[in-house]
Design a protein around this motif. Structure first.
Motif, PDB file in Angstrom:
ATOM      1  N   THR A 156      45.796  39.576  34.578  1.00  0.00           N
ATOM      2  CA  THR A 156      44.766  38.543  34.511  1.00  0.00           C
ATOM      3  C   THR A 156      43.542  39.009  35.285  1.00  0.00           C
ATOM      4  O   THR A 156      43.638  39.347  36.473  1.00  0.00           O
ATOM      5  N   TYR A 157      42.402  39.016  34.618  1.00  0.00           N
ATOM      6  CA  TYR A 157      41.144  39.467  35.193  1.00  0.00           C
ATOM      7  C   TYR A 157      40.157  38.310  35.176  1.00  0.00           C
ATOM      8  O   TYR A 157      40.183  37.471  34.271  1.00  0.00           O
ATOM      9  N   LEU A 158      39.294  38.264  36.182  1.00  0.00           N
ATOM     10  CA  LEU A 158      38.358  37.153  36.301  1.00  0.00           C
ATOM     11  C   LEU A 158      36.923  37.648  36.216  1.00  0.00           C
ATOM     12  O   LEU A 158      36.535  38.576  36.915  1.00  0.00           O
ATOM     13  N   MET A 159      36.141  36.971  35.370  1.00  0.00           N
ATOM     14  CA  MET A 159      34.732  37.322  35.204  1.00  0.00           C
ATOM     15  C   MET A 159      33.797  36.377  35.941  1.00  0.00           C
ATOM     16  O   MET A 159      32.591  36.571  35.944  1.00  0.00           O
ATOM     17  N   GLY A 362      41.607  42.595  40.224  1.00  0.00           N
ATOM     18  CA  GLY A 362      41.341  41.957  38.940  1.00  0.00           C
ATOM     19  C   GLY A 362      40.111  41.076  38.915  1.00  0.00           C
ATOM     20  O   GLY A 362      39.815  40.461  37.893  1.00  0.00           O
ATOM     21  N   VAL A 363      39.367  41.021  40.019  1.00  0.00           N
ATOM     22  CA  VAL A 363      38.166  40.190  40.107  1.00  0.00           C
ATOM     23  C   VAL A 363      36.940  41.043  39.801  1.00  0.00           C
ATOM     24  O   VAL A 363      36.835  42.181  40.270  1.00  0.00           O
ATOM     25  N   ALA A 364      36.028  40.502  39.020  1.00  0.00           N
ATOM     26  CA  ALA A 364      34.823  41.253  38.660  1.00  0.00           C
ATOM     27  C   ALA A 364      33.928  41.441  39.877  1.00  0.00           C
ATOM     28  O   ALA A 364      33.546  40.474  40.542  1.00  0.00           O
ATOM     29  N   GLU A 365      33.614  42.694  40.163  1.00  0.00           N
ATOM     30  CA  GLU A 365      32.625  43.029  41.188  1.00  0.00           C
ATOM     31  C   GLU A 365      31.279  43.139  40.485  1.00  0.00           C
ATOM     32  O   GLU A 365      31.143  43.875  39.507  1.00  0.00           O
ATOM     33  N   ARG A 366      30.284  42.416  40.977  1.00  0.00           N
ATOM     34  CA  ARG A 366      29.008  42.339  40.273  1.00  0.00           C
ATOM     35  C   ARG A 366      27.865  42.926  41.095  1.00  0.00           C
ATOM     36  O   ARG A 366      27.859  42.839  42.332  1.00  0.00           O
TER      37      ARG A 366
END
Length: 390
Positions: A156-159, A362-366
């Motif tokens: 599970t990945y989060l955007m 799994g967390v989006a680095e922005r």
């Protein structure tokens, strides 16, 4: 690594043609009568449940609320994904919408039963939490739109826009401008708890000092009472208000009255989704970190032209999820599982919200920019980097 401008130029270059239905003209002749011979015994056709098979495209499910109290943002995300499909002209993926208002788990089971090999969404953290084990058991990755890091991992990945990242960025910018002493105002609840933890860690790592940190309830008088307690430790160089811009605008004059007019107000990613931000006089000179808005404005104009309404700010997550999927689909044979290993590309991806990549959690680095509120509008004072150096 992709460059956002180049990819979006490619994405916008072509649109899919509209489908049409051919209607026969004139009378239709009755079939000729033939002798009634007994037909040979044949095996009955197999009737498949759900969606028809698609041998040309990989099937992707979009799980968002299409009814109920969150239908507005859900439909905006669904529209954004369709717009991305049209803009890219992709013939590699087929996206089917599933309404999570009746239960995200049920929507996920139906999507997987109908052949989905990748799930985009859901929107809410509780829905992501419900969908994740179902998708994991089926070997289907999830690209959720939540920012709750606790539901990421195991496929599970989060955007979503993580508050810890925006706090880190704006505090780092404040330190680069000479601020050494910080204070914070955070609401009670999960968001406030996580913002507090991120704030304390970030200030310490940046070599600053947190002089005071006060919590408050979102009830009348709650934030003003917290400012009163905060000001007993004044002065400070900057105060983080980990809440929406309306709450920050109410607190700012009280903070400056106790700490001094030069005290900077710092905001989080929540501010970027609010209209009329520059019109709030109490926030003049405030800094906040968020995804860049330049490409988003172009997207919003195209969205309005197609759908006759402004998009929800979060809808860009749906658009960028499709851009990511289309990029990976180049190496995704039809009928095969989604190549999840492609999500760990350290060079990241590009979209209308700028460059992003998924960390090990799994967390989006922005890549975020810092904006300052000046003369009734927002001005970028520290641009977002174009990509990732490591």
């Amino acid at each position: 690594m992709w460059r956002p401008a180049r990819w979006l130029a490619i994405a916008a270059a072509g649109l899919l043609g509209a489908c049409s239905t051919v209607v026969p003209r004139g009378p239709v002749e009755a079939p000729q009568q033939r002798p009634a011979n007994r037909p040979a015994a044949t095996r009955p056709d197999t009737v498949e449940q759900g969606l028809p098979r698609d041998a040309q495209r990989n099937r992707v499910a979009l799980l968002v609320p299409l009814s109920g109290s969150n239908a507005g943002v859900g439909r905006s995300i669904a529209n954004a994904t369709m717009l991305a499909v049209l803009d890219t002209g992709t013939d590699k993926v087929r996206i089917t919408n599933y309404d999570t208002a009746g239960g995200a788990a049920a929507a996920a089971r139906r999507a997987i039963a109908e052949g989905a090999q990748l799930i985009l969404g859901p929107l809410l953290s509780d829905d992501v939490r419900a969908v994740a084990p179902i998708a994991h058991a089926a070997g289907v990755p999830v690209l959720g739109f939540s920012n709750d890091a606790s539901v990421a991992g195991a496929g599970t990945y989060l955007m979503g826009y993580a508050p810890a990242q925006s706090i880190d960025r704006v505090v780092g910018y404040a330190r680069s401008r000479g601020v050494t002493s910080f204070a914070g105002l955070v609401p009670n609840g999960l968001y406030g708890e996580r913002a507090s933890t991120a704030f304390l860690r970030t200030v310490e790592a940046a070599g600053g000092q947190v002089v005071s940190l006060q919590t408050y309830t979102r009830a009348p008088g709650g934030i003003s009472a917290a400012v009163t307690r905060l000001n007993t430790k004044a002065p400070f160089g900057a105060v983080l208000v980990a809440d929406g811009a309306t709450s920050a605008a109410a607190a700012a004059p009280l903070v400056k009255r106790g700490s001094g007019a030069s005290t900077r107000i710092l905001g989080t990613e929540l501010w970027n989704s609010e209209n009329g931000l520059g019109a709030k006089p109490g926030l003049a000179g405030a800094w906040f970190a968020s995804v860049a808005d330049g490409l988003y404005r172009q997207y919003a104009a195209k969205y309005r032209a197609r759908y006759g309404a402004a998009p929800y700010r979060l809808s860009s997550l749906g658009y960028d999820a499709v851009l990511l999927t289309v990029k990976i689909a180049r190496d995704w044979p039809v009928g095969r599982p989604f190549p999840e290993n492609k999500l760990s590309d350290s060079g990241g991806f590009a979209g209308i919200d700028g460059a992003f990549r998924f960390g090990r959690d799994g967390v989006a680095e922005r890549a975020l920019e810092v904006q300052e509120i000046q003369n009734g509008t927002t001005v970028t004072v520290s641009p977002a980097p174009g990509g990732f150096s490591r």
